[in-house]
Write a protein that holds these residues in place. Structure first.
Motif, PDB file in Angstrom:
ATOM      1  N   THR A   1       0.923  -1.097   0.006  1.00 51.99           N
ATOM      2  CA  THR A   1       0.012  -0.055  -0.048  1.00 51.99           C
ATOM      3  C   THR A   1       0.775   1.405  -0.166  1.00 51.99           C
ATOM      4  N   SER A   2       2.186   1.121   0.452  1.00 52.24           N
ATOM      5  CA  SER A   2       2.626   2.448   0.492  1.00 52.24           C
ATOM      6  C   SER A   2       4.280   2.544   0.244  1.00 52.24           C
ATOM      7  N   ASP A   3       4.605   1.578  -0.885  1.00 55.95           N
ATOM      8  CA  ASP A   3       5.885   1.532  -1.214  1.00 55.95           C
ATOM      9  C   ASP A   3       6.100   2.454  -2.396  1.00 55.95           C
ATOM     10  N   LEU A   4       7.065   3.416  -2.081  1.00 55.08           N
ATOM     11  CA  LEU A   4       7.467   4.444  -2.969  1.00 55.08           C
ATOM     12  C   LEU A   4       8.834   4.343  -3.474  1.00 55.08           C
ATOM     13  N   SER A   5       9.194   2.981  -3.839  1.00 54.44           N
ATOM     14  CA  SER A   5      10.791   2.922  -4.376  1.00 54.44           C
ATOM     15  C   SER A   5      10.813   3.477  -5.629  1.00 54.44           C
ATOM     16  N   ILE A   6       9.732   3.742  -6.277  1.00 58.26           N
ATOM     17  CA  ILE A   6       9.577   4.437  -7.613  1.00 58.26           C
ATOM     18  C   ILE A   6      10.527   5.677  -7.553  1.00 58.26           C
TER      19      ILE A   6
ATOM     20  N   LEU B   1      14.178   8.482   4.905  1.00 57.73           N
ATOM     21  CA  LEU B   1      13.270   7.419   4.965  1.00 57.73           C
ATOM     22  C   LEU B   1      12.881   6.406   3.815  1.00 57.73           C
ATOM     23  N   LEU B   2      12.699   7.304   2.773  1.00 57.66           N
ATOM     24  CA  LEU B   2      12.017   6.853   1.520  1.00 57.66           C
ATOM     25  C   LEU B   2      13.165   5.965   0.649  1.00 57.66           C
ATOM     26  N   CYS B   3      14.540   6.189   1.261  1.00 52.80           N
ATOM     27  CA  CYS B   3      15.608   5.358   0.729  1.00 52.80           C
ATOM     28  C   CYS B   3      15.551   4.079   1.131  1.00 52.80           C
ATOM     29  N   THR B   4      14.810   3.861   2.333  1.00 56.29           N
ATOM     30  CA  THR B   4      14.741   2.553   3.071  1.00 56.29           C
ATOM     31  C   THR B   4      13.970   1.599   2.036  1.00 56.29           C
ATOM     32  N   HIS B   5      12.865   2.036   1.184  1.00 53.33           N
ATOM     33  CA  HIS B   5      12.055   1.758   0.463  1.00 53.33           C
ATOM     34  C   HIS B   5      12.681   0.893  -0.750  1.00 53.33           C
ATOM     35  N   PHE B   6      13.813   1.429  -1.257  1.00 51.26           N
ATOM     36  CA  PHE B   6      14.554   1.099  -2.585  1.00 51.26           C
ATOM     37  C   PHE B   6      14.737  -0.312  -2.822  1.00 51.26           C
ATOM     38  N   MET B   7      14.941  -1.123  -2.058  1.00 53.95           N
ATOM     39  CA  MET B   7      15.266  -2.472  -2.014  1.00 53.95           C
ATOM     40  C   MET B   7      13.941  -3.192  -2.550  1.00 53.95           C
ATOM     41  N   SER B   8      13.009  -2.841  -1.938  1.00 50.67           N
ATOM     42  CA  SER B   8      11.629  -3.622  -2.350  1.00 50.67           C
ATOM     43  C   SER B   8      11.395  -3.493  -3.831  1.00 50.67           C
ATOM     44  N   CYS B   9      12.007  -3.041  -4.724  1.00 49.16           N
ATOM     45  CA  CYS B   9      11.714  -2.941  -6.216  1.00 49.16           C
ATOM     46  C   CYS B   9      12.588  -3.845  -6.745  1.00 49.16           C
TER      47      CYS B   9
ATOM     48  N   SER C   1      20.289   4.005  -3.291  1.00 46.59           N
ATOM     49  CA  SER C   1      19.748   4.289  -1.997  1.00 46.59           C
ATOM     50  C   SER C   1      20.722   4.643  -0.978  1.00 46.59           C
ATOM     51  N   LEU C   2      21.970   4.030  -0.795  1.00 45.73           N
ATOM     52  CA  LEU C   2      23.070   4.781  -0.020  1.00 45.73           C
ATOM     53  C   LEU C   2      23.438   5.994  -0.330  1.00 45.73           C
ATOM     54  N   SER C   3      23.897   6.142  -1.453  1.00 49.71           N
ATOM     55  CA  SER C   3      24.462   7.611  -1.863  1.00 49.71           C
ATOM     56  C   SER C   3      23.114   8.550  -1.559  1.00 49.71           C
ATOM     57  N   LEU C   4      22.090   8.378  -1.997  1.00 44.38           N
ATOM     58  CA  LEU C   4      20.878   9.224  -1.663  1.00 44.38           C
ATOM     59  C   LEU C   4      20.736   9.718  -0.352  1.00 44.38           C
ATOM     60  N   CYS C   5      20.494   8.496   0.529  1.00 43.88           N
ATOM     61  CA  CYS C   5      20.366   8.837   1.730  1.00 43.88           C
ATOM     62  C   CYS C   5      21.531   9.441   2.653  1.00 43.88           C
ATOM     63  N   ASN C   6      22.729   9.074   1.934  1.00 45.11           N
ATOM     64  CA  ASN C   6      23.782  10.117   2.726  1.00 45.11           C
ATOM     65  C   ASN C   6      23.780  11.458   2.277  1.00 45.11           C
ATOM     66  N   MET C   7      23.413  11.608   0.996  1.00 44.69           N
ATOM     67  CA  MET C   7      23.448  13.011   0.513  1.00 44.69           C
ATOM     68  C   MET C   7      22.258  13.818   1.245  1.00 44.69           C
TER      69      MET C   7
ATOM     70  N   VAL D   1      19.558   0.967   5.691  1.00 40.76           N
ATOM     71  CA  VAL D   1      19.303   0.987   4.341  1.00 40.76           C
ATOM     72  C   VAL D   1      20.135   0.129   3.605  1.00 40.76           C
ATOM     73  N   TRP D   2      19.614  -1.017   3.063  1.00 34.76           N
ATOM     74  CA  TRP D   2      20.482  -1.861   2.313  1.00 34.76           C
ATOM     75  C   TRP D   2      21.893  -2.253   3.343  1.00 34.76           C
ATOM     76  N   GLU D   3      21.315  -2.805   4.576  1.00 37.47           N
ATOM     77  CA  GLU D   3      22.278  -3.627   5.324  1.00 37.47           C
ATOM     78  C   GLU D   3      23.183  -2.350   5.806  1.00 37.47           C
ATOM     79  N   HIS D   4      23.002  -1.275   5.879  1.00 37.38           N
ATOM     80  CA  HIS D   4      23.670  -0.127   6.414  1.00 37.38           C
ATOM     81  C   HIS D   4      22.904   0.630   7.433  1.00 37.38           C
ATOM     82  N   THR D   5      23.469   1.207   8.526  1.00 37.49           N
ATOM     83  CA  THR D   5      22.525   1.882   9.223  1.00 37.49           C
ATOM     84  C   THR D   5      23.258   3.291   9.342  1.00 37.49           C
ATOM     85  N   PHE D   6      22.115   4.265   9.112  1.00 41.53           N
ATOM     86  CA  PHE D   6      22.541   5.688   9.203  1.00 41.53           C
ATOM     87  C   PHE D   6      21.978   6.185  10.360  1.00 41.53           C
TER      88      PHE D   6
END
Length: 1126
Positions: A534-539, A569-577, A593-599, A695-700
């Motif tokens: 219902t709420s995946d925004l990996s797009i 927080l949306l970067c945590t969705h990315f791996m579901s796609c 996902s890591l580079s965007l979350c970090n940025m 995010v993808w086995e990394h913790t921020f």
């Protein structure tokens, strides 16, 4: 067809739909990656851009799908064939897999037609949804395939390489080539292909007539119905949110629009005969201008539909409908969706707020949560795909600066579901066992016909639910209802075929009840999957530019910055796609996902840091107004008022006093500081929102970003606030810097009110680094800047005779000279400034300052030793002849560099005087901060037994010196001088040089009497040429040198005193006025040396130098000072 084929249980429709839908998404993922690779020059297969193969590729594409190996253009291909086979195999076999997928889909669609399956989304939800999903996946796959421009070149190249290697085409090639040609225009081909499937497809689509229009309402209609509101009807707040069509309530609007638009294009005949179908189609066409095919691949619906229908006779009406809908979509869709987003922002906020206060409501109102998430997700995806694909005239409707707020409340609802999952489990376990099982059992009992297979499945449902209890939740038992849900899917397939013994079409209540039960089971074991559904925004992963732009807009708008955490927080969705059929993209998406979350986190921390810096600047300006130097004007005005003197300028505006800025006459007036604090609190809310995110086995950890930025900025600010200018040698006064640093620290400490960070850790890291020579980045610190300034600027000017040390004031003071200095020495060296310096630099920094001072002293001592070596013979004789005046006079004339010795010793004395000021200040500061520790160290030092080993004593002295306590022997000086030992000279020789150095100084003292500047000034308790500093130099150097050479300090100082007194007594007999000009002033040096020394006593001095002379000398200099001042 034989009878066995028609046995629905043998067809495994449910299993095939499940597997093919999953495989279809996998195939889409692979095709998407091929398309992206072919569109990127860096990732494109090299054979497609190789100049040597260019003619061969053009030939293959031109002849495709025919194969002609005897052609000159293909000669180069012969050389590369094995590499082409190896590198293009993945691409080629992906296309083969697409073909096989198409075959399986066509076979299943035919089976469904033969079985005459009944479809109704409100009854057999899973069957209808999976059927429609499969058609859309198949359609999307064929459209995506047609968009890969290099498909013919890739398939052809691989096949030619295969032909050349194995002597025959690949066995799949003829069919594959034909499929590529057939599906050049995929929708046109599929319209022909779907003629036999129109009945099933149109039935499934028309069943949306109740669901889709109800979902596609305007914001005003939602508002009037008080949609998603828990508090609109307080009396029903605890009632479970119910619906006959539970799974349809949170069904994606995006998915429904794809079903309707593509579905009615494929079975377009129904549009001319069924008004319901036409209304559904037109409603969908008016809602969007484009559909999301897969990820960021979009499909422009109006143009495509018009192009398809334009060649069909009698479709002018439909074409006009399309044009009208396009106009409506362009003019109204943007504003309609904008209003919907606006409504959802407030609705989700209310929902999240109520649920955070009363999480128990997540049980009865779970449906509302998933509806809210689904509605919001649809609106965000709609905006995302339309933002770049809409006419620019209505651009405002497609730029939503408040999108972050909507995403944030979605994330908040997701967090509530994850956090309070056990609450929901507890509620629905009781619901399933206590209500659903009973109702279902009654329904099954009341069935007029219930075949054995169906009866067994139904009974298993009832038994499964009845066996549930709350204790399982309390024991953290893992629930798994996937088997039950698949059984219901199978049951839908069995009961939806024609001539089924138990027809679901005739027992709609059973279907609706089971759909509700399935939703309830998902609330127990599939909450995470439900959140993804219902709420995946990996797009957003595939709309990086739009994603970053939204984030920047969010930070720029102060009212939205509190929601900026939604983006990381949306970067945590990315791996579901990702999909298991395309594992190679996992790494790429994970990295993105890591580079965007970090940025995002870095930018948020930077923004917060900049706000904090601005607040600090403002606060430093305010605290600067309280500096003592600013009160002079106020005092002078007060004095003038008292004496009733007329001020020079009439009507001069009265200076505002510090604190005026805090007096508010109107609370509506907002100052710059207010704005900064508001903006900071908003942004800090966001940084503090989650302690960490995976995010993808990394913790921020968002707070750590802020901490590290604050450390870097605080470091730069402290160094910047010293305002050190190398060219002009200007630097801030330590007291002013300390005031600014304290103001800065006060602001930083207040950050703990907004964010849970340990600001003390920041202070410790930064301020501790500032006590070292260089910080962790290798940059200069305030310790190195101030050490450099005091040594190179202040003390150098003392050596040049522009500044003198005034013991009475305990400060260095400018002397009147022709060239005025750019700074006032007293303002940098008085007791308050030295204390401020000690406060800033701390014991470590002061130790570094001492070591630097000692290094300068050791270089002076090295030069002095050279002068001693030059005069070694004369000094040896003088050492034994101090009681022979005539011989001493003769030997003295043979001495060279007498002035140089005195000057260097004076410089040493000046440096030691400065160090004693610094040490005293350090002691005062430490006594304030750590009085018990300092008193313990003092006690330790004062009670060293005389017979203690020198090494042990030196350790105690080192500890004492670090605390700023004065020591008989200066450990820092001992270390500095002991590192100087020459390799060529024996220890005995070194000792002799040390003894002779004291002799040299002693016999040189009388020459000071002839210097005009040697006059003693009682006001300053010293001499203007700093010779009073000789007392400290002689004592400290003697103590250090004879500690190093293991000599008796006391004996050597006695020897020095005997030589010095005899030399000075000699000038008492001189008659030349120039040589005895300041004789009395020089006599006082002997008294100073004894006063300064812990090893000499006044009795000893009395035995060498009559005290009456000293008394007369004091009388003379005081009398002279009174005369000169008069």
């Amino acid at each position: 067809m034989s009878r066995s084929v028609l046995q629905p249980s043998q067809q495994k429709l449910a299993e095939k739909l499940t597997i093919l839908n999953d495989r279809g998404v996998g195939m889409l993922t692979r095709l998407y990656n091929i398309k992206k690779a072919c569109g990127d020059p860096k990732a494109k297969p090299s054979y497609l851009i190789d100049k040597n193969l260019e003619s061969a590729v053009k030939f293959i594409v031109r002849k495709f799908p025919a194969v002609e190996t005897r052609n000159n253009n293909l000669a180069q291909l012969q050389k590369e064939k094995s590499e082409i086979l190896k590198n293009l195999a993945l691409y080629y076999f992906t296309f083969v897999d697409v073909m096989e997928f198409k075959d399986h889909v066509c076979e299943l669609l035919n089976t469904i037609d033969v079985c005459q399956v009944f479809f109704d989304i409100t009854v057999n939800f899973d069957l209808t949804k999976n059927y429609l999903d499969l058609i859309i996946t198949y359609t999307t796959l064929m459209i995506l395939l047609s968009r890969i421009e290099e498909r013919k070149a890739i398939i052809g190249l691989y096949n030619y390489a295969h032909e050349m290697t194995h002597g025959a085409s690949d066995r799949e090639y003829p069919r594959l080539g034909q499929m590529i040609v057939d599906y050049e225009n995929p929708l046109k081909k599929m319209m022909e292909e779907f003629v036999p499937h129109s009945k099933s497809l149109s039935d499934a689509l028309i069943s949306l007539q109740m669901v889709y229009p109800r979902r596609n309402l305007s914001a005003d209609q939602w508002r009037n119905a008080q949609l998603l509101s828990l508090i609109s009807a307080p009396s029903t707040m605890l009632n479970p949110a119910q619906s006959d069509t539970m799974p349809c309530e949170y069904l994606s609007l995006d998915a429904m629009e794809k079903w309707i638009i593509f579905g009615f294009i494929l079975c377009h005949g129904i549009l001319n005969t069924d008004a319901t179908a036409l209304n559904l189609w037109k409603l969908a066409l008016q809602s969007s201008s484009c559909l999301s095919l897969f990820r960021d691949e979009v499909f422009h619906i109006h143009k495509a539909a018009e192009d398809l229908f334009v060649n069909i006779r009698g479709y002018n009406k439909r074409i006009n409908d399309i044009r009208e809908c396009k106009e409506a979509a362009v003019s109204h869709a943007g504003s309609m969706h904008r209003e919907r987003r606006k409504f959802l922002r407030s609705a989700l906020k209310e929902l999240a707020t109520v649920l955070s206060d009363q999480p128990g409501l997540l049980g009865p109102k779970a449906l509302f949560v998933f509806m809210a998430l689904s509605f919001a997700r649809d609106e965000i995806i709609w905006l995302l795909r339309h933002a770049d694909n809409m006419p620019k005239k209505s651009a405002d409707d497609f730029i939503d600066k408040h999108i972050a707020e909507l995403i944030f409340y979605m994330e908040e609802l997701r967090a509530h579901v994850r956090k309070y999952g056990p609450v929901m489990q507890r509620y629905y376990v009781q619901y399933l066992s206590g209500f659903d099982a009973v109702v279902l059992n009654e329904l099954v009992q009341n069935l007029s016909v219930c075949p054995e297979d169906e009866s067994i499945i139904m009974s298993s449902f009832v038994n499964t639910m009845t066996s549930l209890n709350v204790k399982q939740v309390e024991d953290s038992e893992v629930f798994d209802f996937r088997g039950m849900r698949l059984d219901w899917f199978r049951l839908q397939a069995y009961t939806s075929v024609s001539k089924a013994s138990l027809s679901l079409a005739d027992h709609r209540e059973l279907g609706k009840m089971m759909n509700t039960i399935i939703f309830h089971t998902k609330m127990v074991d599939s909450l995470v999957e439900m959140l993804v559904e219902t709420s995946d925004l990996s797009i957003f992963c595939f709309y990086s530019r739009a994603f970053e732009k939204m984030f920047q807009q969010c930070l720029e708008l102060p009212s939205q910055s509190r929601y900026s955490i939604a983006f990381p927080l949306l970067c945590t969705h990315f791996m579901s796609c990702t999909h298991e059929l395309c594992p190679e993209e996992r790494h790429h998406i994970g990295d993105r996902s890591l580079s965007l979350c970090n940025m995002f986190l870095d930018e948020m921390a930077k923004q917060a840091r900049n706000l904090i810096t601005d607040i600090c600047t403002e606060q430093c300006t305010l605290s600067d107004q309280l500096l003592p130097k600013h009160c002079a004007k106020t005092i002078s005005q007060a004095v003038n008022k008292k004496s009733k003197k007329q001020t020079g300028k009439k009507g001069e505006p009265e200076r505002e006093k510090p604190g005026v800025e805090s007096m508010r006459k109107n609370r509506l007036v907002v100052t710059n500081l207010d704005k900064l604090h508001t903006a900071l609190s908003e942004l800090c809310f966001s940084i503090n929102y989650v302690p960490n995110m995976a995010v993808w086995e990394h913790t921020f950890t968002p707070r750590e970003y802020l901490t590290s930025h604050l450390e870097i900025r605080f470091t730069k600010s402290i160094v910047g606030m010293t305002m050190y200018n190398q060219a002009t040698q200007e630097i801030a006064k330590p007291s002013e810097l300390l005031t600014s640093v304290r103001a800065y620290m006060t602001v930083l400490q207040s950050i703990e009110n907004y964010v849970q960070i340990d600001i003390t850790r920041v202070f410790n890291n930064v301020l501790l680094q500032q006590t070292q020579h260089l910080d962790s980045h290798g940059e200069p610190t305030i310790t190195s800047l101030y050490t450099n300034w005091y040594l190179e600027t202040l003390l150098r000017q003392v050596s040049n005779g522009h500044i003198a040390y005034f013991p009475a004031m305990k400060a260095f003071v400018n002397l009147p000279t022709e060239n005025e200095l750019t700074f006032n020495a007293e303002e940098y060296s008085d007791i308050s400034e030295m204390r401020s310096l000690s406060e800033l630099l701390g014991p470590y920094g002061m130790k570094f300052l001492s070591e630097s001072l000692m290094w300068h002293i050791s270089s002076q001592v090295a030069e002095l030793k050279k002068l001693v070596v030059e005069n070694v013979d004369v000094l040896t004789q003088m050492r034994t002849s101090f009681d022979k005046p005539d011989q001493m006079a003769a030997l003295f004339k043979r001495l060279s560099s007498v002035d140089s010795v005195l000057k260097r010793m004076t410089i040493i004395g000046v440096i030691l005087s400065f160090r004693s000021l610094a040490q005293e200040a350090l002691r005062d500061v430490l006594s304030y901060h750590i009085p018990f520790l300092v008193s313990s160290i003092e006690d330790f030092k004062d009670h060293i037994p005389r017979e203690t080993d020198m090494k042990v004593a030196m350790n105690v002295y080192e500890l004492s010196s670090a605390a700023g306590l004065p020591c008989e022997i200066d450990p820092a000086l001992v270390v500095a001088l002991s590192s100087q030992k020459s390799e060529n000279i024996s220890p005995e020789e070194e000792y002799k040089i040390a003894c002779l150095l004291m002799v040299f100084v002693a016999v040189s003292l009388p020459t000071l009497a002839s210097n005009v500047m040697s006059q003693y000034s009682p006001a300053i308790e010293g001499h203007c040429n700093n010779i009073h500093c000789l007392a400290k130099a002689i004592n400290q150097i003697a103590a250090a040198l004879f500690t190093i050479h293991k000599g008796s300090i006391e004996d050597r100082l006695k020897e020095f005193l005997a030589l010095a007194s005899s030399s000075l007594l000699k000038i008492g007999q001189e008659t030349d006025k120039t040589t005895t000009r300041n004789r009395e002033s020089v006599y006082l040096l002997l008294d100073m040396i004894v006063q300064e020394s812990p090893f000499l006593t006044m009795d000893l001095l009395e035995s060498c130098f009559p005290y009456v002379l000293l008394r007369n000398a004091y009388h003379a200099v005081y009398k002279q000072s009174v005369t000169s001042s008069a």
